[in-house]
Design a protein around this motif. Structure first.
Motif, PDB file in Angstrom:
ATOM      1  N   GLY A   1      16.298   8.746  -4.244  1.00  0.00           N
ATOM      2  CA  GLY A   1      14.870   9.005  -4.052  1.00  0.00           C
ATOM      3  C   GLY A   1      14.036   7.796  -4.396  1.00  0.00           C
ATOM      4  N   GLU A   2      12.784   7.809  -3.913  1.00  0.00           N
ATOM      5  CA  GLU A   2      11.889   6.666  -4.099  1.00  0.00           C
ATOM      6  C   GLU A   2      11.566   6.467  -5.575  1.00  0.00           C
ATOM      7  OE1 GLU A   2      10.920   4.576  -1.713  1.00  0.00           O
ATOM      8  OE2 GLU A   2      12.119   5.743  -0.285  1.00  0.00           O
TER       9      GLU A   2
ATOM     10  N   HIS B   1      13.149  -2.879  -5.730  1.00  0.00           N
ATOM     11  CA  HIS B   1      12.411  -1.680  -5.314  1.00  0.00           C
ATOM     12  C   HIS B   1      13.114  -0.831  -4.254  1.00  0.00           C
ATOM     13  CE1 HIS B   1       8.705   0.687  -4.833  1.00  0.00           C
ATOM     14  NE2 HIS B   1       9.174   0.861  -3.615  1.00  0.00           N
ATOM     15  N   ASP B   2      13.527  -1.473  -3.165  1.00  0.00           N
ATOM     16  CA  ASP B   2      14.041  -0.707  -2.026  1.00  0.00           C
ATOM     17  C   ASP B   2      15.497  -0.274  -2.176  1.00  0.00           C
ATOM     18  OD1 ASP B   2      11.742  -0.559  -0.317  1.00  0.00           O
ATOM     19  OD2 ASP B   2      11.936  -2.727  -0.065  1.00  0.00           O
TER      20      ASP B   2
ATOM     21  N   ARG C   1       0.841  -1.207   0.000  1.00  0.00           N
ATOM     22  CA  ARG C   1       0.000   0.000   0.000  1.00  0.00           C
ATOM     23  C   ARG C   1       0.872   1.251   0.000  1.00  0.00           C
ATOM     24  NH1 ARG C   1      -3.229  -3.252   3.394  1.00  0.00           N
ATOM     25  NH2 ARG C   1      -2.473  -2.249   5.296  1.00  0.00           N
ATOM     26  N   LYS C   2       1.994   1.189   0.716  1.00  0.00           N
ATOM     27  CA  LYS C   2       2.907   2.345   0.708  1.00  0.00           C
ATOM     28  C   LYS C   2       3.497   2.586  -0.687  1.00  0.00           C
ATOM     29  CE  LYS C   2       4.250   1.650   5.491  1.00  0.00           C
ATOM     30  NZ  LYS C   2       5.212   0.820   6.234  1.00  0.00           N
ATOM     31  N   ARG C   3       3.559   1.541  -1.487  1.00  0.00           N
ATOM     32  CA  ARG C   3       4.081   1.699  -2.855  1.00  0.00           C
ATOM     33  C   ARG C   3       2.985   2.124  -3.837  1.00  0.00           C
ATOM     34  NH1 ARG C   3       7.965  -3.714  -3.337  1.00  0.00           N
ATOM     35  NH2 ARG C   3       9.110  -3.339  -1.402  1.00  0.00           N
TER      36      ARG C   3
ATOM     37  N   LEU D   1       3.721   0.094 -12.117  1.00  0.00           N
ATOM     38  CA  LEU D   1       2.927   0.147 -13.348  1.00  0.00           C
ATOM     39  C   LEU D   1       1.551  -0.474 -13.127  1.00  0.00           C
ATOM     40  CD1 LEU D   1       4.504  -0.483 -16.796  1.00  0.00           C
ATOM     41  CD2 LEU D   1       2.321  -1.549 -16.296  1.00  0.00           C
ATOM     42  N   VAL D   2       1.473  -1.589 -12.451  1.00  0.00           N
ATOM     43  CA  VAL D   2       0.157  -2.240 -12.302  1.00  0.00           C
ATOM     44  C   VAL D   2      -0.786  -1.456 -11.400  1.00  0.00           C
ATOM     45  CG1 VAL D   2       1.059  -4.573 -12.758  1.00  0.00           C
ATOM     46  CG2 VAL D   2       0.748  -3.824 -10.394  1.00  0.00           C
TER      47      VAL D   2
END
Lengths: 389, 389
Positions: free
Chosen positions: A208-209, A202-203, A80-82, A214-215
């Motif tokens: 920066g983040e 990802h991490d 959810r954070k992503r 995409l999905v």
């Protein structure tokens, strides 16, 4: 006597190279391994002890195919954070994210199906797709990811899957722009094409983040997103996950059960406890600092020793820099020369499903410390100058 | 949008039953679970601690697809004691023996291939075969295993695989005689039929050691034998193995790598250490004593409460007794009545690939202690008497 699908199953050229060179004393840029020196060994040791103390019987017993429920819940909160609208029913815990890719391929691909892929792309995903008889529609990348016009055209022809690594791609390190993600997410939904989004890195974001998955940018009933704890806790635990709409996750869970019943009960609990104790974020911060510095060292060394001899990517995350020699040059030949001088890297041809890329190679920048990395790139530079003569 | 193979992938009726009844307070004869109360929790805790202490980095890092080399070597020594001419090159470490079955199916079966199976047989193997498009040649069992004349005839027609569980078969508990093993091993080689021998229950032998493995009795280049540490150490570690001729093991190892890279590095080391410290044999002895007593309790309770109402097997090992009602009776109906009285078991129909067996069911005798086992069978007897009216 073997099934036809085995005609397209073979050993990984990367693994073969790693095996061949394991005994020698090489400076290796070849592996996909994180630095074991950064593993949180003591924390995991204390956690393993506590888990077996408090919950030993359950941690050693069979468990549900979909995964340890608190871990599914934790992964949902992470996703959810992503930007993914995840509930535990969206999440399947897998035996590493390689299994997530393999399960998705097994669930989605019939023999002969076309798969839109980045060119180059992750070798072990191609191997999984190969084993189910995939054909490829390879589309090159530029600085902002897969070439979006061409990818959009291919999507309109209705391939059976679009496989993409939008963040810090393996092998190129390239990150797809938000605009391209949006366009391709929508184009895939419009053309009713399943998407398999591989976000293993990802991490490991150093500047920066990364942009939203995409999905998450269009509602695709066959949109699958995969991730892993291998890069941020430890790969030897073999805990990854996938996210998909609950109906698809349930079907993938049935397949998971056939495949190996469920991911390790003990290791799922160790990963969950590590996260629940608030250890994940500091671990990620430490890795980012360490790996960012190593990326910078490698890029600096390339600048110093390889300028004018080749071009390379400048990744904002992940583990790899991708190098392109002038057209016509052969990275395999360069590798042979370099191995005599004690360094190893992975030639890029095997990442290219269309047989191109013989003039490219991949460098892992996380496994060597600064002096060894600089020394290795100096050797590489010498090898390149000799090759250029 | 799913691949055609998914038409034959569904949830396991057993797992569904276990999920449905998990919340209720049932006396359950349904599961395939060993008794978690007998897991060597403290020993494994000490070992996990030592492994992470001494070898933490390697135990948390990626490892070879074929498995942790000392564990491959140990398994080879274990298999030599069973009569298999094993070297480490014959052994592939898998994520539980379910994965060994799935890998073998993936390597050997084309869509539509015929598989000779015992009728009934292990459900999750059928599910793996189903997913690769198998058709079945089911042959019944009698007291000495699969009916050997009929099985021999089927072998002569050249099916693509012969799947067998010669020891303490799941679900029947039946053990195949040495004579039948010899005949069928030779017949399979003569007809060039690959054999997949599932020996998950090998060490749970309560009346003497089981006969030699079928694949050891004739040299079959496509003879695969599978086993697991799930029943004798703990299933939550997800460590199993397969044995095959080295050329085939190498091919299966390539497939293993595509599937999930490798079995857990930490858990492989925990299993190895457990064995290397001489803990496996005493653990097996303890389990044999405990489970033998429970088998005897169940058989005694069946004698007391079910005589005249049904027939059942008297297994020399494993975890299951198989019950046959008089023809025409429906085990599903009995289950519904029994669930109202608080007991659960698995109806046998799903173990029969030919759709027969609706009058049969399976009882797990290892998970309930004596009072609960007796109480459950008393309830079963009452249910049977009511059904018989």
């Amino acid at each position: 006597m073997l099934a036809r699908r085995m005609e397209r199953v073979s050993s990984s050229p990367i693994m073969d190279l790693i095996k061949t060179t394991a005994a020698g004393n090489y400076l290796s840029f070849a592996s996909g391994l994180p630095d074991a020196g950064l593993f949180p060994v003591e924390t995991l040791q204390a956690i393993a002890d506590d888990v077996l103390d408090r919950d030993g019987r359950a941690a050693l017993q069979y468990g549900p195919a979909e995964g340890f429920p608190p871990l599914r819940e934790y992964v949902a909160s992470l996703l959810r954070k992503r930007g993914l609208p995840a509930t535990p029913e969206h999440v399947l815990i897998t035996t590493g994210s390689q299994q997530a890719l393999d399960l998705a391929a097994r669930a989605l691909l019939n023999d002969g199906d076309r798969v839109l892929v980045e060119n180059p792309t992750y070798l072990a995903a191609l191997q999984a797709f190969d084993s189910f008889g995939a054909r490829y529609e390879p589309v090159p990348l530029d600085r902002e990811g897969i070439e979006v016009e061409r990818a959009g055209e291919v999507l309109q022809t209705g391939p059976h899957l679009f496989y993409t690594l939008p963040n810090f791609q393996n092998p190129t390190g390239i990150t797809m722009s938000t605009e391209r993600r949006e366009r391709l997410a929508v184009a895939a939904v419009n053309a009713r094409v399943p998407v398999l989004e591989d976000d293993a890195y990802h991490d490991l974001a150093y500047d920066g983040e990364p942009p939203r998955p995409l999905v998450s940018l269009a509602e695709n009933p066959f949109g699958v997103y995969t991730g892993t704890f291998s890069k941020v806790i430890a790969p030897g635990l073999r805990i990854g996950y996938l996210y998909a709409p609950p109906a698809l996750t349930a079907r993938l869970g049935q397949l998971k059960q056939i495949t190996d019943l469920h991911a390790g009960s003990l290791t799922q609990r160790i990963v969950f406890e590590f996260c629940a104790r608030g250890q994940l974020e500091p671990a990620i911060a430490r890795l980012r600092d360490a790996y960012r510095a190593r990326r910078d060292v490698l890029l600096d060394a390339l600048e110093q020793h390889v300028t004018g001899l080749a071009e390379w990517t400048r990744p904002r995350g992940g583990m790899f820099v991708f190098v392109r020699l002038p057209a016509g040059r052969d990275a395999g030949e360069l590798l042979r020369a370099c191995m005599e001088q004690g360094i190893v890297f992975v030639p890029g041809a095997s990442f290219h499903p269309d047989g191109s890329g013989t003039h490219t190679f991949r460098l892992n920048f996380v496994s060597l410390d600064e002096p060894r990395s600089r020394q290795g790139i100096e050797i590489l530079g010498r090898g390149l100058r000799e090759l250029a003569r």
